[in-house]
Design a protein around this motif. Structure first.
Motif, PDB file in Angstrom:
ATOM      1  N   ASN A   1      -0.375   5.105 -11.795  1.00 43.32           N
ATOM      2  CA  ASN A   1       1.071   5.029 -12.010  1.00 43.32           C
ATOM      3  C   ASN A   1       1.550   6.046 -13.037  1.00 43.32           C
ATOM      4  O   ASN A   1       2.672   5.955 -13.531  1.00 43.32           O
ATOM      5  N   ASP A   2       0.707   7.009 -13.358  1.00 39.53           N
ATOM      6  CA  ASP A   2       1.017   7.996 -14.397  1.00 39.53           C
ATOM      7  C   ASP A   2       0.959   9.396 -13.794  1.00 39.53           C
ATOM      8  O   ASP A   2      -0.123   9.927 -13.528  1.00 39.53           O
TER       9      ASP A   2
ATOM     10  N   GLY B   1       1.753  -2.887  -4.458  1.00 39.06           N
ATOM     11  CA  GLY B   1       3.144  -3.202  -4.784  1.00 39.06           C
ATOM     12  C   GLY B   1       3.615  -2.510  -6.053  1.00 39.06           C
ATOM     13  O   GLY B   1       4.641  -2.878  -6.623  1.00 39.06           O
ATOM     14  N   GLN B   2       2.877  -1.505  -6.486  1.00 40.06           N
ATOM     15  CA  GLN B   2       3.056  -0.837  -7.779  1.00 40.06           C
ATOM     16  C   GLN B   2       4.499  -0.446  -8.093  1.00 40.06           C
ATOM     17  O   GLN B   2       5.203   0.094  -7.255  1.00 40.06           O
ATOM     18  N   GLY B   3       4.887  -0.751  -9.317  1.00 43.00           N
ATOM     19  CA  GLY B   3       6.196  -0.340  -9.820  1.00 43.00           C
ATOM     20  C   GLY B   3       7.278  -1.385  -9.698  1.00 43.00           C
ATOM     21  O   GLY B   3       8.338  -1.260 -10.314  1.00 43.00           O
TER      22      GLY B   3
ATOM     23  N   ASN C   1      -6.315  -0.128  -5.122  1.00 39.51           N
ATOM     24  CA  ASN C   1      -5.298  -1.115  -5.517  1.00 39.51           C
ATOM     25  C   ASN C   1      -5.802  -2.557  -5.469  1.00 39.51           C
ATOM     26  O   ASN C   1      -5.049  -3.501  -5.662  1.00 39.51           O
ATOM     27  N   LYS C   2      -7.094  -2.710  -5.198  1.00 41.00           N
ATOM     28  CA  LYS C   2      -7.817  -3.992  -5.307  1.00 41.00           C
ATOM     29  C   LYS C   2      -7.492  -5.029  -4.242  1.00 41.00           C
ATOM     30  O   LYS C   2      -8.035  -6.135  -4.253  1.00 41.00           O
ATOM     31  N   ARG C   3      -6.594  -4.698  -3.314  1.00 41.26           N
ATOM     32  CA  ARG C   3      -6.240  -5.681  -2.293  1.00 41.26           C
ATOM     33  C   ARG C   3      -6.189  -5.015  -0.924  1.00 41.26           C
ATOM     34  O   ARG C   3      -5.934  -3.827  -0.799  1.00 41.26           O
ATOM     35  N   GLN C   4      -6.428  -5.827   0.096  1.00 39.33           N
ATOM     36  CA  GLN C   4      -6.333  -5.366   1.470  1.00 39.33           C
ATOM     37  C   GLN C   4      -5.653  -6.434   2.305  1.00 39.33           C
ATOM     38  O   GLN C   4      -5.100  -7.394   1.750  1.00 39.33           O
TER      39      GLN C   4
ATOM     40  N   GLY D   1       0.796  -1.216   0.000  1.00 39.10           N
ATOM     41  CA  GLY D   1       0.000   0.000   0.000  1.00 39.10           C
ATOM     42  C   GLY D   1       0.827   1.263   0.000  1.00 39.10           C
ATOM     43  O   GLY D   1       0.320   2.348  -0.322  1.00 39.10           O
ATOM     44  N   SER D   2       2.101   1.155   0.381  1.00 37.04           N
ATOM     45  CA  SER D   2       3.001   2.305   0.276  1.00 37.04           C
ATOM     46  C   SER D   2       3.399   2.518  -1.181  1.00 37.04           C
ATOM     47  O   SER D   2       3.386   3.649  -1.682  1.00 37.04           O
ATOM     48  N   LEU D   3       3.735   1.430  -1.864  1.00 36.20           N
ATOM     49  CA  LEU D   3       4.165   1.542  -3.261  1.00 36.20           C
ATOM     50  C   LEU D   3       3.037   2.016  -4.175  1.00 36.20           C
ATOM     51  O   LEU D   3       3.289   2.685  -5.179  1.00 36.20           O
ATOM     52  N   SER D   4       1.791   1.703  -3.842  1.00 31.80           N
ATOM     53  CA  SER D   4       0.691   2.047  -4.749  1.00 31.80           C
ATOM     54  C   SER D   4       0.369   3.537  -4.768  1.00 31.80           C
ATOM     55  O   SER D   4      -0.330   4.009  -5.673  1.00 31.80           O
ATOM     56  N   ILE D   5       0.885   4.307  -3.797  1.00 29.42           N
ATOM     57  CA  ILE D   5       0.611   5.751  -3.804  1.00 29.42           C
ATOM     58  C   ILE D   5       1.855   6.579  -4.114  1.00 29.42           C
ATOM     59  O   ILE D   5       1.849   7.799  -3.954  1.00 29.42           O
ATOM     60  N   VAL D   6       2.914   5.951  -4.592  1.00 27.48           N
ATOM     61  CA  VAL D   6       4.170   6.664  -4.846  1.00 27.48           C
ATOM     62  C   VAL D   6       3.987   7.800  -5.856  1.00 27.48           C
ATOM     63  O   VAL D   6       4.390   8.946  -5.614  1.00 27.48           O
TER      64      VAL D   6
END
Length: 287
Positions: free
Chosen positions: A213-214, A242-244, A179-182, A34-39
């Motif tokens: 992510n844009d 976990g984005q990126g 981000n579809k997950r919890q 959840g940290s990576l998904s808001i970078v």
């Protein structure tokens, strides 16, 4: 947005992501997904949209951020360090006994943190209150409310949204990290959220959906939100937990990751090295 400015935001995103990976490995565990998904969101806020003064965190005219999904604190801390609120070395004290960077944000400990969060749902009500005060004072400030999709299981969120919409608090920009997950799995399996954007529209919001992510798309969505008059505003960010980092995107238990086996550590180091190369090459291109 000019090409150079966009490149600078992408570099800032890479630096924020790099810090998260390094600080959580040093800690040995932490809320990675959840940290990576808001970078990219944090990069756009602190790299372009937000009005703040890192040398004077309590500046009266500042915009405010309420990270209601407080478990994503590492993303916020990383961003604050990159933008000058405190020394980056402090990132590696995350969750130590005497740190200014506790597991969840604490406004009494961390420069740049306007609201203590972690008990999910409560940030929504606080942001509504802050926005009400700003309206009462006829201020041109904004409060950015960042909410998790899993957090929407909390009824308090919907009470706050109804309040924000009823009072047309367009100075409270609601941003939902979809981000579809919890913690316990996919949101559709734990408690189906159905169509979040349509639900927010039904509550009376002007709603946009944007790729999370844009940086350019996020920036445009915020600019559009600021043009809306007499209506509450919401941006639903289409993100990946976990984005990126492909390995962490695909890791089943990526809500909170333990760096306790060779594979996870090796994959983390691969990602760190790629980010460092991107930052170095990107920085050369901006000069």
């Amino acid at each position: 947005m000019e090409k150079k400015q966009l490149q600078e935001l992408k570099i800032l995103s890479a630096k924020i992501r790099l810090n998260i990976l390094e600080m959580l490995e040093k800690r040995g565990y932490g809320h990675l997904g959840g940290s990576l998904s808001i970078v990219e969101l944090m990069s756009v806020l602190y790299g372009k949209q937000l009005k703040y003064n890192a040398k004077e965190p309590n500046w009266a005219e500042r915009d405010m951020v309420v990270l209601s999904k407080g478990h994503a604190g590492p993303a916020w801390y990383s961003t604050l360090a990159e933008t000058g609120f405190f020394d980056k070395k402090i990132l590696f004290t995350l969750n130590d006994g005497d740190t200014i960077l506790p597991s969840h944000p604490d406004r009494l400990k961390t420069p740049g943190v306007d609201m203590t969060t972690g008990s999910l749902g409560q940030g929504t009500s606080v942001a509504a209150g802050i926005a009400t005060g700003m309206k009462y004072n006829k201020s041109n400030q904004y409060v950015y409310l960042i909410v998790g999709d899993g957090e929407l299981n909390e009824g308090q969120c919907w009470e706050a949204f109804q309040y924000i919409a009823n009072y047309k608090l367009n100075n409270c920009i609601v941003i939902i990290d979809d981000n579809k997950r919890q913690l316990d799995g996919y949101t559709k399996d734990v408690m189906n959220p159905f169509d979040i954007a349509e639900k927010m529209k039904a509550f009376g919001f002007y709603v946009q959906t944007a790729k999370g992510n844009d940086e350019e798309v996020i920036d445009t969505a915020i600019e559009n939100a600021k043009k809306v008059e007499n209506k509450a505003v919401c941006i639903v960010l289409d993100t990946i937990k976990g984005q990126g980092i492909k390995y962490f995107e695909e890791l089943e238990s990526n809500h909170s990751v333990k760096f306790n086996n060779e594979e996870i550590i090796a994959e983390n180091h691969k990602a760190i090295n790629k980010l460092k190369i991107f930052i170095e090459e990107g920085s050369l291109c901006t000069h």
